[in-house]
Write an enzyme that holds these catalytic residues in place. Structure first.
Site, mmCIF file in Angstrom:
data_model
loop_
_atom_site.group_PDB
_atom_site.id
_atom_site.type_symbol
_atom_site.label_atom_id
_atom_site.label_comp_id
_atom_site.label_asym_id
_atom_site.label_seq_id
_atom_site.Cartn_x
_atom_site.Cartn_y
_atom_site.Cartn_z
ATOM 1 N N SER A 126 0.829 -1.200 0.000
ATOM 2 C CA SER A 126 0.000 0.000 0.000
ATOM 3 C C SER A 126 0.859 1.244 0.000
ATOM 4 O O SER A 126 1.977 1.249 0.545
ATOM 5 C CB SER A 126 -0.857 -0.030 1.265
ATOM 6 O OG SER A 126 -1.450 1.221 1.479
ATOM 7 N N TYR A 150 -1.869 -1.187 10.974
ATOM 8 C CA TYR A 150 -2.150 -1.702 9.632
ATOM 9 C C TYR A 150 -0.955 -1.426 8.707
ATOM 10 O O TYR A 150 -0.421 -2.334 8.056
ATOM 11 C CB TYR A 150 -3.426 -1.064 9.045
ATOM 12 C CG TYR A 150 -3.564 -1.307 7.557
ATOM 13 C CD1 TYR A 150 -3.841 -2.583 7.065
ATOM 14 C CD2 TYR A 150 -3.366 -0.274 6.633
ATOM 15 C CE1 TYR A 150 -3.943 -2.817 5.691
ATOM 16 C CE2 TYR A 150 -3.462 -0.499 5.269
ATOM 17 C CZ TYR A 150 -3.749 -1.775 4.807
ATOM 18 O OH TYR A 150 -3.821 -2.003 3.453
ATOM 19 N N LYS A 154 1.980 -3.931 6.796
ATOM 20 C CA LYS A 154 2.378 -3.961 5.376
ATOM 21 C C LYS A 154 3.896 -3.773 5.252
ATOM 22 O O LYS A 154 4.565 -4.451 4.468
ATOM 23 C CB LYS A 154 1.652 -2.851 4.594
ATOM 24 C CG LYS A 154 0.160 -3.073 4.446
ATOM 25 C CD LYS A 154 -0.133 -4.204 3.479
ATOM 26 C CE LYS A 154 -1.562 -4.652 3.507
ATOM 27 N NZ LYS A 154 -1.820 -5.931 2.860
HETATM 28 P P1 NAD Z 1 -10.956 -6.981 1.227
HETATM 29 O O1 NAD Z 1 -11.139 -6.984 2.712
HETATM 30 O O2 NAD Z 1 -12.150 -6.744 0.390
HETATM 31 O O3 NAD Z 1 -10.255 -8.352 0.756
HETATM 32 C C1 NAD Z 1 -9.363 -9.060 1.570
HETATM 33 C C2 NAD Z 1 -9.826 -10.502 1.573
HETATM 34 O O4 NAD Z 1 -8.951 -11.268 2.380
HETATM 35 C C3 NAD Z 1 -11.245 -10.682 2.155
HETATM 36 O O5 NAD Z 1 -12.016 -11.425 1.257
HETATM 37 C C4 NAD Z 1 -11.009 -11.440 3.457
HETATM 38 O O6 NAD Z 1 -12.087 -12.296 3.756
HETATM 39 C C5 NAD Z 1 -9.711 -12.174 3.155
HETATM 40 N N1 NAD Z 1 -8.920 -12.501 4.344
HETATM 41 C C6 NAD Z 1 -8.548 -11.683 5.362
HETATM 42 N N2 NAD Z 1 -7.802 -12.365 6.244
HETATM 43 C C7 NAD Z 1 -7.692 -13.644 5.783
HETATM 44 C C8 NAD Z 1 -7.049 -14.810 6.262
HETATM 45 N N3 NAD Z 1 -6.398 -14.808 7.425
HETATM 46 N N4 NAD Z 1 -7.127 -15.920 5.527
HETATM 47 C C9 NAD Z 1 -7.810 -15.954 4.352
HETATM 48 N N5 NAD Z 1 -8.444 -14.880 3.852
HETATM 49 C C10 NAD Z 1 -8.392 -13.724 4.567
HETATM 50 O O7 NAD Z 1 -9.820 -5.897 0.914
HETATM 51 P P2 NAD Z 1 -9.333 -5.324 -0.485
HETATM 52 O O8 NAD Z 1 -9.694 -3.883 -0.519
HETATM 53 O O9 NAD Z 1 -9.735 -6.203 -1.589
HETATM 54 O O10 NAD Z 1 -7.766 -5.396 -0.252
HETATM 55 C C11 NAD Z 1 -6.976 -6.491 -0.681
HETATM 56 C C12 NAD Z 1 -5.555 -6.304 -0.179
HETATM 57 O O11 NAD Z 1 -5.055 -5.068 -0.661
HETATM 58 C C13 NAD Z 1 -5.448 -6.243 1.352
HETATM 59 O O12 NAD Z 1 -4.268 -6.912 1.731
HETATM 60 C C14 NAD Z 1 -5.334 -4.752 1.635
HETATM 61 O O13 NAD Z 1 -4.626 -4.507 2.823
HETATM 62 C C15 NAD Z 1 -4.565 -4.276 0.406
HETATM 63 N N6 NAD Z 1 -4.807 -2.855 0.091
HETATM 64 C C16 NAD Z 1 -6.095 -2.400 -0.054
HETATM 65 C C17 NAD Z 1 -6.320 -1.052 -0.320
HETATM 66 C C18 NAD Z 1 -7.724 -0.511 -0.454
HETATM 67 O O14 NAD Z 1 -7.906 0.702 -0.328
HETATM 68 N N7 NAD Z 1 -8.741 -1.320 -0.712
HETATM 69 C C19 NAD Z 1 -5.228 -0.179 -0.466
HETATM 70 C C20 NAD Z 1 -3.947 -0.693 -0.328
HETATM 71 C C21 NAD Z 1 -3.743 -2.037 -0.050
#
Ligand code: NAD
Ligand code: UDP
Length: 353
Positions: A126, A150, A154
């Site tokens: 991120s 958080y 990362k």
């Molecule tokens: P999201 O919460 O929609 O998707 C994450 C998925 O991971 C979910 O489906 C959740 O059920 C699953 N999950 C969480 N912990 C788990 C575990 N221990 N075992 C198996 N599955 C697990 O989030 P997103 O927005 O799709 O983000 C995806 C990734 O990108 C994340 O790692 C997030 O930190 C990173 N990210 C997101 C953003 C954003 O703004 N959306 C920005 C930067 C980074």
């Protein structure tokens, strides 16, 4: 034979869009998700959109035995690792949960990958790892620092991946640093579905637009930006999904070159790459764009700055373009249009009961 990829967290917001892009690009995918922050309905919808069932395993990345079973059953070329918890506020009140899930979970996954000699991974990092940037646009060599658990989780994973690359050059580890993902699939069938009141700007705006929420609070109008509100690099989630395809295409090309013996063995090592548009948009500009596209008034009030927020953040996108041949294509209008379509078709997200 198609190249097979394990997609952890593939039922989530970015993962579900990426599954479609990977399928369209000819990859075979297996989704592994514990559904802690997602809905099985997302998987059903992705299956309908791609016209075939998705192979889905309900499981936790901290479950070594289940991961072993999955790796023993499938011959994966690599892993896209989305699984993780992502709510900054919650991470402050539950730091152990975040370190356990995001850091320990990743270590478990990497250990099992090593056992099965699967050494290609694309990790969801991120822009938060840049903290308060010293200069803009932010390039990948900028100093990293984080202020909340958080972000620390990362950053910790990035350090682990770097150490792994240094210890063994058969690992190929790409950390994609996302800026602000927004938007939804153009079909309106999948999109972002926050559990409670959204923390992030775009889902908050869209829920005001469908009258689920009364009024947007804009956190601060005294930043030194174009109109005093915060500036971010919003990127359409389908562009982001294409960035993951480009990253895997790059890893595959590299591995083919290595196998052909025509080049000297080359290790990707640890490769951090920004995924953004390179353009900053202010909070007020996004509110106006959404209002124009949806034809809805978005009532708002200015409130105090949110603790931990920075004034401006946008990416240098040269590295993604140069190495992956990828760049974002879609505009702020596209992002608002697609969010609005999803939100107005499914005001309660995947909960259609
Ligand atoms: P999201 O919460 O929609 O998707 C994450 C998925 O991971 C979910 O489906 C959740 O059920 C699953 N999950 C969480 N912990 C788990 C575990 N221990 N075992 C198996 N599955 C697990 O989030 P997103 O927005 O799709 O983000 C995806 C990734 O990108 C994340 O790692 C997030 O930190 C990173 N990210 C997101 C953003 C954003 O703004 N959306 C920005 C930067 C980074
Ligand atoms: N923001 C806002 N009101 C909200 C949510 C966010 O004014 O209800 C602002 C926030 O202060 C920041 C920008 O919108 O300037 C993007 O915030 P978001 O939480 O979406 O992403 P971040 O960049 O913090 O990861």
């Amino acid at each position: 034979m198609k190249t097979k990829i394990l997609v952890t967290g593939g039922a989530g917001y970015i993962g579900s869009h990426t599954c479609i892009a990977l399928h369209e690009a000819g990859y075979d995918i297996v989704v592994y998700d514990n559904l802690s922050n997602s809905n099985r309905e997302a998987i059903n919808r992705v299956s309908i959109l791609i016209g075939q069932p998705i192979e889905f395993i309900e499981g936790d990345i901290r479950d070594t035995e289940l991961l072993r079973e999955v790796f023993a059953l499938h011959k994966f070329f690599g892993v896209i690792h989305f699984a993780g918890l992502k709510a900054v506020g919650e991470s402050v009140s539950k730091p152990l949960l975040y370190y356990n899930n995001n850091v320990s979970g990743t270590i478990t996954l990497l250990e099992v990958m090593a056992e099965y000699s699967v050494k290609n991974i694309v990790f969801s990092s991120s822009a938060t790892v840049y903290g308060d940037p010293e200069s803009l646009p932010i390039d990948e060599r900028s100093k990293r620092s984080c202020t909340n658990p958080y972000g620390q989780s990362k950053l910790a994973v990035e350090h682990i991946l770097e150490d792994l690359a240094a210890s063994d050059d058969s690992w190929n580890l790409i950390a994609l640093r996302y800026f602000n993902p927004v938007g939804a699939h153009p079909s309106g069938q999948i999109g972002e579905d926050p559990n409670d009141i959204p923390n992030n700007l775009m889902p908050y705006i869209s829920q005001v637009a469908v009258d689920k929420l009364e009024k947007l609070s804009i956190f601060g109008n005294d930043y030194s930006t174009v109109d005093g509100t915060g500036v971010r690099d919003f990127i359409h989630v389908t562009d982001l999904a294409q960035g993951h395809v480009a990253a895997f295409d790059y890893l595959e090309k590299q591995s083919r070159l290595n196998e052909s013996g025509t080049t000297q063995q080359y290790s990707v090592g640890f490769l951090p790459i920004n995924l953004g548009t390179g353009k900053g948009t202010s909070v007020l500009e996004l509110v106006c764009a959404f209002s124009d596209v949806s034809g809805q008034a978005i009532p708002y009030q200015f409130t105090d700055r949110r603790a931990g927020d920075i004034a401006s953040c946008y990416a240098s996108v040269d590295k993604a373009k140069m190495l992956l041949g990828w760049q974002a294509e879609l505009s702020i209008t596209d992002m608002c249009q697609d969010t609005w379509r999803w939100q107005s078709m499914y005001p309660n997200g995947y909960d259609v009961s």
